[in-house]
Every structure is written in structure tokens, then in C-alpha cells.
Design an enzyme around this catalytic site. Sequence first.
Site, PDB file in Angstrom:
ATOM      1  CD  GLU A  17      59.214   1.802  18.848  1.00  0.00           C
ATOM      2  OE1 GLU A  17      58.494   2.801  18.677  1.00  0.00           O
ATOM      3  OE2 GLU A  17      58.836   0.632  18.616  1.00  0.00           O
ATOM      4  CE  LYS A 117      60.198 -21.886  12.853  1.00  0.00           C
ATOM      5  NZ  LYS A 117      59.596 -22.311  11.601  1.00  0.00           N
ATOM      6  CB  SER A 438      70.802 -14.877   2.878  1.00  0.00           C
ATOM      7  OG  SER A 438      70.742 -15.512   4.140  1.00  0.00           O
ATOM      8  CD  GLU A 489      68.920 -15.618  -0.596  1.00  0.00           C
ATOM      9  OE1 GLU A 489      68.260 -15.038   0.280  1.00  0.00           O
ATOM     10  OE2 GLU A 489      68.975 -16.851  -0.704  1.00  0.00           O
ATOM     11  CB  CYS A 521      61.012  -8.012  13.314  1.00  0.00           C
ATOM     12  SG  CYS A 521      61.232  -7.522  15.033  1.00  0.00           S
ATOM     13  CD1 TRP A 566      56.634 -18.930   8.188  1.00  0.00           C
ATOM     14  CD2 TRP A 566      58.547 -18.477   7.159  1.00  0.00           C
ATOM     15  NE1 TRP A 566      57.613 -19.677   8.797  1.00  0.00           N
ATOM     16  CE2 TRP A 566      58.803 -19.420   8.189  1.00  0.00           C
ATOM     17  CE3 TRP A 566      59.614 -18.051   6.376  1.00  0.00           C
ATOM     18  CZ2 TRP A 566      60.072 -19.927   8.450  1.00  0.00           C
ATOM     19  CZ3 TRP A 566      60.884 -18.546   6.635  1.00  0.00           C
ATOM     20  CH2 TRP A 566      61.116 -19.473   7.663  1.00  0.00           C
ATOM     21  CG  ASP A 604      65.374 -22.091   1.259  1.00  0.00           C
ATOM     22  OD1 ASP A 604      66.077 -23.064   0.984  1.00  0.00           O
ATOM     23  OD2 ASP A 604      65.819 -20.937   1.404  1.00  0.00           O
ATOM     24  CG  HIS A 699      69.376 -18.331  14.493  1.00  0.00           C
ATOM     25  ND1 HIS A 699      69.419 -19.440  13.678  1.00  0.00           N
ATOM     26  CD2 HIS A 699      68.385 -17.546  14.001  1.00  0.00           C
ATOM     27  CE1 HIS A 699      68.480 -19.330  12.749  1.00  0.00           C
ATOM     28  NE2 HIS A 699      67.844 -18.196  12.922  1.00  0.00           N
TER      29      HIS A 699
END
Length: 765
Positions: A17, A117, A438, A489, A521, A566, A604, A699
Site C-alpha cells: 500500500e 546499502k 532493462s 527484458e 520493492c 538477493w 550482473d 533512480h
Amino acid sequence: MVTTHNLGFPRIGKNRELKFALEKYWKREIPEQALQDAADSLRLQHWQDQAQLDWIPAGDFSLYDHVLDTSFMLGNIPTRVSALEGSEIDSYFRVARGRSAVDKSACSCVHAGEMTKWFDTNYHYIVPEFDKDTSFSLNASHLLEQIDQAWKTHSRVKPVILGPVTYLWLGKSKDGSEKLDLLDDLLAVYAQLLSALKNAGAEWVQIDEPVLVMELSQPWQHALRTAYYQLQAAPVKLLLATYFGQLQDNLQLACELPVAGLHLDAVSAPDEVAKVADWLPTHKILSLGVVNGRNIWKTDLTAALDWLESVHARLQDRLWLAPSCSLLHVPVDLGNEQKLDQEIRSWLAFAVQKLDEIAILAKALNHGRASVAASLQENQAAITSRKQSQRVHRADVKARVLSITYAMGNRRSPYHQRAIVQRDRFRLPLFPTTTIGSFPQTQQIRQTRRDFRAGLLSETDYRQAMQQEIELCVREQEALGLDVLVHGEPERNDMVEYFGEHLDGFAFTEFGWVQSYGSRCVKPPLIYGDVAHAQPITTEWIRYAQSLTSKPMKGMLTGPVTMLNWSFVRDDQPRAETCLQLALAIRDEVLALEQAGIRMIQIDEAALREGLPLRKSQWRSYLDWATRAFRITANGVRDETQIHTHMCYSEFNDIMEAIASMDADVITIETSRSDMELLNAFDQFQYPNEIGPGVYDIHSPNIPSVDSIMQLMKKAAQRIPPERLWVNPDCGLKTRNWDEVKPALSNMIAASRQLAGCLDAARAG
């Protein structure tokens, strides 16, 4: 009686949400109040999910990032943003993503904050910025509002804040000044904050100092002593929280700091529980993180009780129980997963279920095991089922790992010889341009994939639709003038999940979403068993894309270390062994692409650095097996096949030697948000192969100018010979839209051509 609490809860909601509210707000489809209402609703739901705990956290929720929240609470806002007009939330999102919802121009001049990170996780935080003139001022209104809201749902509320020393540690000095010189001024604001929390009704405050699991120099250890001896006069009880690792040489320091309690990650540091219990003064509580907050496997509750009972007998009311760290790193609720294989589902625990485990353990300690006998029996059945399941172990996979030879990890010729062959084959211009893989994942692409999975679209129609998207992507790249193309992709939902779906040993959730950054996400796969490659995964799509163009087409794969880091990884064997299984599986795909005629293959390894142990003294072992896994994956190809790899959003300067040892022909790496800071590593280390420093921050919705890209590339050319430099974005473009991507790439290509022209002119002169 044992006390239960939680260090933090996932923010995104069971159905993401928060993500959808944020993205609607950024698109100006909803007003700020609607966004805040969505946030209020989520917090209330999260507190209800934690109602069984003795203490619930407040302040762990964030609209984007908790480190960025701390910067704003402390008044540490970059001048380039604070000088602009707009509300606080406008400034907040300008730092987070380079643009606020009110900034209508696609050509904003605001540089987003650097993102990297959070310790050794896949969560990204916005790096605090400091200089010699940095000052702090308290603005705790948002935190106080959350606390006030929490009081309406629970009688015991524990505010959660990031500790002052970790905050300084995570930030960067922009002018070379010493960060620790800011500590005294920062502590004055923290003292004000703790007083404000007391006035808001707080008795306990959780103050997170995960820096205590790092190797700290004497000045940083002294900073911790200074900080907590100054803050001991605060009118609240401080619970000092550490997590993600062992205290080791900081154990005595952590135990002696003048706080009311200490949280230890007993999952990462089980051998330190007894030591901390010995060292901790009798007036302090000990909180133990006994349930893994970073993985999704059920806790063996009987085994946990076997050692917890003696600790409880010794500490009695001084013992608190919690997950090892914030539950930010796991999905919200296993109850949503109705389609997951029932046997595998029985082995799992998400955030809500992990809190159930805490409650069971506490009840067993407080009232005896008999009081939770049914729960313990059910848990033990699941633990036994997983240990004995025949689907977990495969003799053929284990035998193949044992057969790995030294030669499998080495190319046939050294780079300088391969480079000659590859340059003759590809004949690329100076500063060749490419992308990371991508292209925009439009609503139509996502709907087509959903329809196919739901059986509403035939396989023939699905393949035709994906081929149309690939052709569109190829034509757009040709029109822009990129030198090396990708297929875009469209068939992939996620760079890890997609490959996992085609490998044995993986399982997948429908709603197992975890926040990576902001509204982004990911849904990590579950590696539950031995991993093997069943059949070619990507060759059909890449071969079709190559048939549409005479330009080189890169095959796009995800590397074994990133697949490992990941995913939620099995915990019944060393991670290094699982990584070698992945390496062999992806190696099969590399060789299949080469056999299909693809001569550029990108593997990658975006997550290489985040797997590093937090203590530098332990790096060597990890880097040895991680780079070995990559080399086994990549190095079975012929000299004329060019191997690329990509890494992003981590600090790579101190592992450049290991990156070079991977021996990829070309590495593309993020440098745009950090203003080419990464390239400082090349002042001391001579990188031997080709490199593409990312010049376009994907980003952010902002479109980089030709001049800004040229300036970044000129910085790169001061350290890397121009003949070995590529020009590319810093990451994949799936989260952007075509209206942003096309002008940004056009500017990137124009900058490349201008740079090449300038260099040619200079050489001719």
C-alpha cells in the site's frame, strides 16, 4: 517474567500500500493529505499486528528511508535543497529522489542524495551529508505524531531512533572535514530529542547503534563512550540495540556504556550471549534477538528453549526477547500465501509469524513448556519435515560441485590478448554507449505477463506480445544511436526471481515483498534445495533480438553471488556451497548463449559487496569464494566472447582488487549519485580491464544534461585510459518511463560523441 518487544516492522504493507500511495503522490494523482492518511492507516495496522507484544515500536515507519528521516529530524538538510521553495515534504523527496511532486519540470537541477546499502543488506539508505559548517536543530514533530498515534493502540510504546554515532558513521564529509568533530553539537540535539520523547510519555527509547558490530578505531570507540556518558542524564531509559553481527572487541564497551539495556543479535552472535550476560551489570536488562529478522525459515523453538531456559533462570525479569533486528528485511505475513507449495509453506515464518514465535518462546519461559506444548509440537514437525525432505538434497548437484576444476575459473587468454580479438570483432567507437539491460516495464507489459500466468493468454500469443516489445525496444535503441543493444527484458518480472523460476531448488511467493528503497520493492525467491539448470532460459529471447539488428546484442544474466544475496537462502549448508551450485547453473546459461551466437554476455553482480562480512578481517574468505563463483560462471567462453558485469549502489573502492580478479572484460558500475567518487580508487589501483562508470542516475526522474554527463566522463578519463571507457546509465531502466529514458539516453550518446570528437581533435593537434 520475560518481556517481549520488536525492533521494527515492515513499512510497505501486506499489499504494498505504501508503494502505490507514494507513486500516486509523485504523479500528483493524490494530494499530500491522502498520502499521510495512507501512512496513518498502515501504522495502525502494523501496531495491531504487533499487539501481542509487551512493547510496540514507534518511529520505525518511514515514507522513504529512516536514515533520511533522521537527517530531517536533526535539521541536516543539504543546502541545495533547503534553499529551494516548498514544504518540508517537498524538500524530503528532493533529497530522496531529486524531485518533489510539485516539481513539474522534467529537468530539475536538484541532485538527489547519494544512496547506498544499509550495512550488509539489500536495503538502500540515503547517505547523510556533512561539512565543516554542518549544524543541527531538532524537528521531531513527525516522530512525536507517530508516538501519539501509537499510544491510542497500545499501553506500552517504545520510540525507535538511530543512534548518533551510527548516524555520523553512515554519513559522508563532502569537504574532507572530520565527521567526529560534529559529535558534540549532535549530542546536544539528541539530548533535546530524548527530553521531548519523555514529554511524549516515553519510558524506554530504543537507540540503534549497529556500528558496534563493526571494526572500530579508537576515535570511534571513544565517540561511543562520549555519546552515552553525555546522554546518560536523559530522562528516559535507553535500550542500546546492536544487530547484524558479533560485538567481538566491542563487547566490553557495549556492556559498559551507561544505558539501561542492551540488545544483542543472538542469531548472528550466539556465542556471545553468555559473555554478555556475564559482563552486563545487574541493573541492566538484556534483550536477545532470538528469531532471525533477515530470513524466512521457522525458528527451531525447542532448540532455542534449550539454551534460553538457563539464561532466563539467571536473568529472570531482566530478559527481553525480540527478533534479531528490524523485520524490515522480511515479508509481512505468510497468511497471504495461499498458492505456495504447502510443504515448503510449513517451513516458513514472515514478520507476523516471527512475532508469534517470540510470543511462544516467552510463554514457554514464563509458564513452562507445557503451556505451549501444541505449538512446540507443530513447530518441531515442520523443522523435522524440512530436514528430512528428499526435495532438498540432490546427489548429482553435489557431485558436480565436487568436480569443479581450477581451469573452469580461467579464461583461455589474458585480458590484453582477448581485448585485441574483441576490438577487431566489434569495431566499436571511442566511448561506446550501452545500457545496463532493462528498459521501461510499461503497464501493458506487466498486464501481459499477468494474463499469461493466469491462463488468460495462450503461450503463442504471449510469445508474440513479448517479441513485439523486444522489437520496439531494439528499434528505439537503434533510433537513439546506441552502440551495443539489449533486448529490454520485457519477459522478466525481476532479475533474480525470473532466473530462479527456471532453476531447480527455488520456490516463490505471491506477496513476499520486501522494501529495497523508497517505493521500490522486491520479492526475493526462496532457495530451499540444491540448485540446478534444467534447460536454456534466455536464448530464445536474445537470439530473436539479435536477429533484428546488425549491432551487437548483449545477453543479460544475473550472476550467482547476486542470486544468492538477493534470495532467502537455505541455512542448512554454507552459503559458499549454495553459491557454487548457482555458478554452475548460470555457467550452463552462459555457454548456451554463446552456442546461440551471442558474443556479448553481461552477468550482473550488483550484490557482490553487500555479502561482505561487516568486519574487514573476515572479507578475504568471502571474496575468495564469491569471485571464484563468478569466474566459474563466466570463464568457459572463447576469447572473442566479451563478458560484461554490472554493480551498483555500494561502496566498491576498498574491494577493487577483488573486482579486478573477476576478470570481466567490461564492468559497468554506479558513480552518478556519488559524483564519480568511486573512481578515487583508481588513484592507487590501476584497473586492468574496461569500465563504464554510470553517468545517468536512473533512480531519479531527472534527465541529465549533456554537459553534466561530459563532466562526469572527463573525471573518469583522468583515471582510466579513454580507450577502455564505456558510457552507460548506472543501473537498469525498468522503473523509468520512455518519456524520461529517451531524452536521457539521447543526451548520454551526444556526450559520448562530443567527448570522442574532443579527444580526436586534441590528438590531431
